[in-house]
Design a protein around this motif. Structure first.
Motif, PDB file in Angstrom:
ATOM      1  N   GLU A 156       0.837  -1.211   0.000  1.00  0.00           N
ATOM      2  CA  GLU A 156       0.000   0.000   0.000  1.00  0.00           C
ATOM      3  C   GLU A 156       0.865   1.251   0.000  1.00  0.00           C
ATOM      4  OE1 GLU A 156      -3.438   2.201   2.756  1.00  0.00           O
ATOM      5  OE2 GLU A 156      -2.636   0.236   3.337  1.00  0.00           O
ATOM      6  N   ILE A 157       1.928   1.226   0.795  1.00  0.00           N
ATOM      7  CA  ILE A 157       2.851   2.365   0.850  1.00  0.00           C
ATOM      8  C   ILE A 157       3.509   2.577  -0.509  1.00  0.00           C
ATOM      9  CG2 ILE A 157       5.034   3.153   1.835  1.00  0.00           C
ATOM     10  CD1 ILE A 157       4.174   1.638   4.431  1.00  0.00           C
ATOM     11  N   ALA A 158       3.926   1.488  -1.144  1.00  0.00           N
ATOM     12  CA  ALA A 158       4.596   1.579  -2.440  1.00  0.00           C
ATOM     13  C   ALA A 158       3.689   2.196  -3.497  1.00  0.00           C
ATOM     14  CB  ALA A 158       5.063   0.195  -2.883  1.00  0.00           C
ATOM     15  N   SER A 159       2.392   1.924  -3.404  1.00  0.00           N
ATOM     16  CA  SER A 159       1.448   2.452  -4.401  1.00  0.00           C
ATOM     17  C   SER A 159       1.386   3.970  -4.381  1.00  0.00           C
ATOM     18  CB  SER A 159       0.051   1.872  -4.164  1.00  0.00           C
ATOM     19  OG  SER A 159      -0.515   2.377  -2.961  1.00  0.00           O
ATOM     20  N   CYS A 160       1.860   4.588  -3.306  1.00  0.00           N
ATOM     21  CA  CYS A 160       1.844   6.054  -3.192  1.00  0.00           C
ATOM     22  C   CYS A 160       3.157   6.689  -3.640  1.00  0.00           C
ATOM     23  CB  CYS A 160       1.571   6.449  -1.741  1.00  0.00           C
ATOM     24  SG  CYS A 160       0.003   5.844  -1.089  1.00  0.00           S
ATOM     25  N   CYS A 161       4.149   5.856  -3.960  1.00  0.00           N
ATOM     26  CA  CYS A 161       5.490   6.363  -4.282  1.00  0.00           C
ATOM     27  C   CYS A 161       5.675   6.581  -5.775  1.00  0.00           C
ATOM     28  CB  CYS A 161       6.559   5.415  -3.732  1.00  0.00           C
ATOM     29  SG  CYS A 161       6.627   5.344  -1.947  1.00  0.00           S
ATOM     30  N   ASP A 162       4.821   7.416  -6.347  1.00  0.00           N
ATOM     31  CA  ASP A 162       5.000   7.807  -7.732  1.00  0.00           C
ATOM     32  C   ASP A 162       5.747   9.139  -7.752  1.00  0.00           C
ATOM     33  OD1 ASP A 162       2.609   8.677  -6.444  1.00  0.00           O
ATOM     34  OD2 ASP A 162       1.982   9.618  -8.312  1.00  0.00           O
ATOM     35  N   GLY A 163       6.880   9.177  -8.440  1.00  0.00           N
ATOM     36  CA  GLY A 163       7.672  10.400  -8.494  1.00  0.00           C
ATOM     37  C   GLY A 163       8.577  10.598  -7.303  1.00  0.00           C
ATOM     38  N   ILE A 164       8.696   9.607  -6.441  1.00  0.00           N
ATOM     39  CA  ILE A 164       9.577   9.704  -5.278  1.00  0.00           C
ATOM     40  C   ILE A 164      10.024   8.300  -4.879  1.00  0.00           C
ATOM     41  CG2 ILE A 164       7.742   9.529  -3.547  1.00  0.00           C
ATOM     42  CD1 ILE A 164       9.265  11.609  -1.895  1.00  0.00           C
ATOM     43  N   ALA A 165      11.252   8.185  -4.378  1.00  0.00           N
ATOM     44  CA  ALA A 165      11.757   6.919  -3.850  1.00  0.00           C
ATOM     45  C   ALA A 165      11.620   6.934  -2.334  1.00  0.00           C
ATOM     46  CB  ALA A 165      13.217   6.712  -4.251  1.00  0.00           C
ATOM     47  N   ALA A 166      11.583   5.749  -1.725  1.00  0.00           N
ATOM     48  CA  ALA A 166      11.437   5.673  -0.274  1.00  0.00           C
ATOM     49  C   ALA A 166      12.216   4.488   0.279  1.00  0.00           C
ATOM     50  CB  ALA A 166       9.961   5.550   0.116  1.00  0.00           C
ATOM     51  N   ILE A 167      12.727   4.661   1.488  1.00  0.00           N
ATOM     52  CA  ILE A 167      13.318   3.559   2.240  1.00  0.00           C
ATOM     53  C   ILE A 167      12.504   3.418   3.511  1.00  0.00           C
ATOM     54  CG2 ILE A 167      15.326   2.785   3.546  1.00  0.00           C
ATOM     55  CD1 ILE A 167      17.101   4.054   1.481  1.00  0.00           C
ATOM     56  N   VAL A 168      11.894   2.242   3.682  1.00  0.00           N
ATOM     57  CA  VAL A 168      10.969   2.004   4.791  1.00  0.00           C
ATOM     58  C   VAL A 168      11.428   0.781   5.578  1.00  0.00           C
ATOM     59  CG1 VAL A 168       8.574   1.585   5.432  1.00  0.00           C
ATOM     60  CG2 VAL A 168       9.083   2.946   3.391  1.00  0.00           C
ATOM     61  N   GLY A 169      11.496   0.911   6.901  1.00  0.00           N
ATOM     62  CA  GLY A 169      11.889  -0.202   7.747  1.00  0.00           C
ATOM     63  C   GLY A 169      10.701  -1.048   8.168  1.00  0.00           C
ATOM     64  N   LEU A 170      10.890  -2.368   8.137  1.00  0.00           N
ATOM     65  CA  LEU A 170       9.828  -3.287   8.572  1.00  0.00           C
ATOM     66  C   LEU A 170      10.417  -4.673   8.813  1.00  0.00           C
ATOM     67  CD1 LEU A 170       7.596  -4.545   5.612  1.00  0.00           C
ATOM     68  CD2 LEU A 170       9.882  -3.593   5.297  1.00  0.00           C
ATOM     69  N   PRO A 171       9.742  -5.534   9.581  1.00  0.00           N
ATOM     70  CA  PRO A 171      10.188  -6.913   9.736  1.00  0.00           C
ATOM     71  C   PRO A 171       9.712  -7.754   8.558  1.00  0.00           C
ATOM     72  CG  PRO A 171       8.276  -6.509  11.124  1.00  0.00           C
ATOM     73  CD  PRO A 171       8.604  -5.205  10.466  1.00  0.00           C
ATOM     74  N   ILE A 172      10.571  -8.630   8.076  1.00  0.00           N
ATOM     75  CA  ILE A 172      10.253  -9.479   6.926  1.00  0.00           C
ATOM     76  C   ILE A 172      10.506 -10.942   7.296  1.00  0.00           C
ATOM     77  CG2 ILE A 172      10.977 -10.128   4.584  1.00  0.00           C
ATOM     78  CD1 ILE A 172       9.356  -7.647   4.555  1.00  0.00           C
ATOM     79  N   LEU A 173       9.576 -11.812   6.951  1.00  0.00           N
ATOM     80  CA  LEU A 173       9.729 -13.237   7.226  1.00  0.00           C
ATOM     81  C   LEU A 173      10.514 -13.905   6.097  1.00  0.00           C
ATOM     82  CD1 LEU A 173       9.019 -15.633   9.052  1.00  0.00           C
ATOM     83  CD2 LEU A 173       6.919 -15.934   7.690  1.00  0.00           C
ATOM     84  N   THR A 174      11.608 -14.585   6.464  1.00  0.00           N
ATOM     85  CA  THR A 174      12.422 -15.341   5.505  1.00  0.00           C
ATOM     86  C   THR A 174      12.421 -16.815   5.911  1.00  0.00           C
ATOM     87  OG1 THR A 174      14.508 -15.156   6.739  1.00  0.00           O
ATOM     88  CG2 THR A 174      13.913 -13.308   5.304  1.00  0.00           C
ATOM     89  N   ARG A 175      13.080 -17.655   5.128  1.00  0.00           N
ATOM     90  CA  ARG A 175      13.159 -19.089   5.451  1.00  0.00           C
ATOM     91  C   ARG A 175      13.873 -19.320   6.775  1.00  0.00           C
ATOM     92  NH1 ARG A 175      14.827 -21.964  -0.323  1.00  0.00           N
ATOM     93  NH2 ARG A 175      12.896 -21.426  -1.454  1.00  0.00           N
ATOM     94  N   GLU A 176      14.837 -18.442   7.074  1.00  0.00           N
ATOM     95  CA  GLU A 176      15.617 -18.603   8.311  1.00  0.00           C
ATOM     96  C   GLU A 176      14.900 -18.008   9.529  1.00  0.00           C
ATOM     97  OE1 GLU A 176      16.884 -17.383   5.448  1.00  0.00           O
ATOM     98  OE2 GLU A 176      17.865 -19.283   4.907  1.00  0.00           O
ATOM     99  N   GLY A 177      13.937 -17.138   9.291  1.00  0.00           N
ATOM    100  CA  GLY A 177      13.237 -16.473  10.381  1.00  0.00           C
ATOM    101  C   GLY A 177      12.961 -15.018  10.033  1.00  0.00           C
ATOM    102  N   THR A 178      12.648 -14.203  11.012  1.00  0.00           N
ATOM    103  CA  THR A 178      12.309 -12.794  10.792  1.00  0.00           C
ATOM    104  C   THR A 178      13.557 -11.929  10.810  1.00  0.00           C
ATOM    105  OG1 THR A 178      10.181 -13.158  11.898  1.00  0.00           O
ATOM    106  CG2 THR A 178      10.893 -10.875  11.584  1.00  0.00           C
ATOM    107  N   ILE A 179      13.689 -11.072   9.819  1.00  0.00           N
ATOM    108  CA  ILE A 179      14.795 -10.120   9.777  1.00  0.00           C
ATOM    109  C   ILE A 179      14.247  -8.698   9.865  1.00  0.00           C
ATOM    110  CG2 ILE A 179      16.240 -11.637   8.362  1.00  0.00           C
ATOM    111  CD1 ILE A 179      15.612  -9.785   5.962  1.00  0.00           C
TER     112      ILE A 179
END
Length: 265
Positions: free
Chosen positions: A148-171
């Protein structure tokens, strides 16, 4: 409160650097341009935008827009990347509320003609999220929010922090968004905070990516203090960190920056 001697020593070292602080309250964009050119500044920080004088427009939004356009035109003529730093208070577990704040800041950054807007580590989830970082449903909601956040990023770049689930666990990751797409994740490698141990696993660490034509090293958390060898082609180092402020932190961060920085002779 007594200021630690180590912090005073750090301030003394900063005083020796080619760092100039000017009061711009009531001044216009033309004055900022003149000061930057006179001092041959390579980087200009403005804190904060609303203090600058604007056009005679009665509406404050129009005045800020006028200031932003003037600064952006100045940045374009000098090849400077315009970055907006979103300093927000996030609520742990309130994904919808945090997402709303992030999107609102993105829209403000776009109105101010920024090229890139940066958010804190684990901005989407809030931190420390503890057991929530083990819940698949919670992590999936965080990723849905990022779309949803990405859908608002027209004409601008963004770096957003969040937890992501991977095969090894959450990063703990920094997501790079450009052209309304999530292009990649940069995961935190070193888990040093006790409140994260057992809830997060190691990511890949620092990565060099291209943002708006600039070579940028992106780092999450305390990886900055454990990364020493950067690609010399890097134009900029961006670090998002959710570490709490504490006594002696100013000295610690100054020393870290001092060890990493280099200048051309």
């Amino acid at each position: 409160k007594t200021v630690p001697q180590s912090d005073l020593d750090s301030l003394a070292d900063l005083h020796k650097l080619p760092l100039f602080i000017r009061s711009a309250s009531g001044k216009g964009v033309g004055w900022v341009k003149a000061q930057a050119q006179r001092m041959k500044a390579q980087v200009v920080f403005i804190d904060y935008l609303q203090l600058l004088a604007a056009s005679k427009a009665k509406d404050r939004y129009q005045q800020i827009t006028s200031i932003s356009i003037g600064l952006h035109e100045f940045a374009q003529t000098t090849g400077i990347l315009v970055i907006a730093l979103a300093q927000l208070n996030y609520t742990i577990g309130d994904i919808d509320g945090n997402t709303s704040k992030i999107i609102d800041s993105i829209n403000k950054a776009k109105a101010q003609r920024a090229d890139l807007v940066i958010f804190a580590e684990q901005a989407v989830s809030g931190t420390p999220a503890f057991d929530l970082l083990r819940k698949t449903t919670f992590l999936e909601l965080c990723e849905d929010a990022l779309v949803e956040i990405a859908s608002c990023c027209d004409g601008i770049a963004a770096i957003v922090g969040l937890p992501i689930l991977t095969r090894e666990g959450t990063i703990s990751a920094a997501a790079l968004i450009q052209d309304r797409k999530v292009l990649r994740y940069v995961g935190k490698k070193y888990i040093t905070a006790r409140r994260e141990m057992g809830f997060l696993v190691q990511g890949s660490g620092c990565e060099t990516i291209t943002i708006c034509g600039e070579r940028v090293a992106v780092i999450v958390g305390d990886d900055l203090s454990r990364t020493s060898n950067f690609d010399k082609s890097v134009d900029l180092i961006l670090s998002i960190n959710a570490r709490r402020f504490g006594k002696g932190m100013m000295t610690y961060r100054y020393n870290t920056m001092h060890d990493l920085a280099y200048v051309e002779s």
